[in-house]
Design an enzyme around this catalytic site. Sequence first.
Site, PDB file in Angstrom:
ATOM      1  CD  GLU A 169       4.863  -2.632  19.231  1.00 20.97           C
ATOM      2  OE1 GLU A 169       4.303  -2.842  20.106  1.00 20.97           O
ATOM      3  OE2 GLU A 169       4.837  -3.390  18.148  1.00 20.97           O
ATOM      4  CG  HIS A 184      -0.271  -3.595  23.454  1.00 18.43           C
ATOM      5  ND1 HIS A 184       1.215  -3.497  23.682  1.00 18.43           N
ATOM      6  CD2 HIS A 184      -0.319  -4.087  22.111  1.00 18.43           C
ATOM      7  CE1 HIS A 184       1.701  -3.778  22.755  1.00 18.43           C
ATOM      8  NE2 HIS A 184       1.010  -4.307  21.675  1.00 18.43           N
ATOM      9  CG  HIS A 202       1.122  -0.913  18.307  1.00 12.84           C
ATOM     10  ND1 HIS A 202       1.010  -1.530  17.208  1.00 12.84           N
ATOM     11  CD2 HIS A 202       1.158  -1.889  18.941  1.00 12.84           C
ATOM     12  CE1 HIS A 202       0.948  -2.771  17.069  1.00 12.84           C
ATOM     13  NE2 HIS A 202       1.334  -2.969  18.537  1.00 12.84           N
TER      14      HIS A 202
END
Length: 351
Positions: free
Chosen positions: A316, A114, A187
């Site tokens: 996502e 991420h 997210h």
Amino acid sequence: MSKVFLLLCFLPGLLLVQAHKHHKKIGFYELKRGDLRLNLTNYGATIISVITPDKHGKLADIVLGYDSIDSYKNDTVYFGALIGRVANRIRGAKFTLDGKTYKLPANDHGNTLHGGARGFGDVVWSVESHKKHRHVTFTYDSFENEQGFPGKLKVSVTYMLIGRHKLAVKMIAKPVDKATPVNLAQHTYWNLRGHNSGDILSHTVQIFGSHITPVDRLLIPTGEIISVKGTPYDFLEPKKVGSQIQEGLYDMNYVLDKSFKKHLSKVVVVTDPVSGRKLELWSNQLGLQFYTSGQLNATKGKDGAVYRKHAGIALETQGFPDSVNYPYFPSQIVRPGEIYKHTMLYRFTTS
Ligand SMILES: *[C@@H]1O[C@H](CO)[C@@H](O)[C@H](O)[C@H]1NC(C)=O
Ligand SMILES: *[C@@H]1O[C@H](CO)[C@@H](O)[C@H](O)[C@H]1NC(C)=O
Ligand SMILES: *[C@@H]1O[C@H](CO)[C@@H](O)[C@H](O)[C@H]1NC(C)=O
């Protein structure tokens, strides 16, 4: 004059410049229309809450989150955050682009997760506009070599209510001076019965993706693309999340059956039989990370909630994980002059 004296003269000024450069106020931004209400913050361009009615008109907050910005700063599970510069995992925390190898922070078992140790979900965004409770736009100027990524990148995300039932999320990124991988993701963790209502195992899910990119034990793609047929990943027809429960459950990238004739294709439909809430998601992306929060473990959340395993579902939309290291996965490289555009459209109804 001594060097120390000079330093003392200039230090306060330097500190002031530094402080000014990094000081952006963290605020809260509300969007509302009818019974649909959102609370957002420019810390991480984060969705804090989404309030919608159930089939009886009773309102509830259907996303997981925290009560304070300090808790968002401590967060390790990315509640509601806007993820970047590159969402999901990059094997070995490195990639090669145009003959140069870039090293990234290894914040997940030797890999990058991420966007690195301090991704776009951990920075304070600027607020470009917030109008009539209908939309808010956050922008962020990512600097050269931020978390190891090449060149500067200008990023914006707009959260916009459309009618009384829809939320659009428009993410845009423009490289300023160098080619760079870009893969942004939203997210939010959803629990359609209410964020504090236990697990999502009886929610029904339909995913319009007939293939997945399987992963190794560190959740990095093996490079294969396989059919979901005959696997617990087959959600082509609506199915209860917990109907084929396995340890860990779902944390997988789906290859979406995208209609290339249309700008937006239907990605996933989630329904909760108890509240009657239904969430539909459309996007222009090729992949969907379907994550059923198997790693949550007694996380303290809003209003005294304690989120346990499977308390929420993250949906996502994204490019395929670790695409930078698989030349035959669709490329995520964006060059100066090109524009990355990622659109999500959520529709909230009841049945
Ligand atoms: C948004 O969230 C913050 C932090 O929890 C809270 O202080 C604020 O009152 C909320 N705003 C709205 C409109 O719900
Ligand atoms: C954040 O983490 C620090 C260090 O673990 C801890 O002292 C603090 O209480 C935490 N704050 C919140 C709001 O969770
Ligand atoms: C959950 O957290 C508790 C307390 O921190 C810890 O003892 C336990 O091992 C954790 N369980 C899992 C499955 O990670």
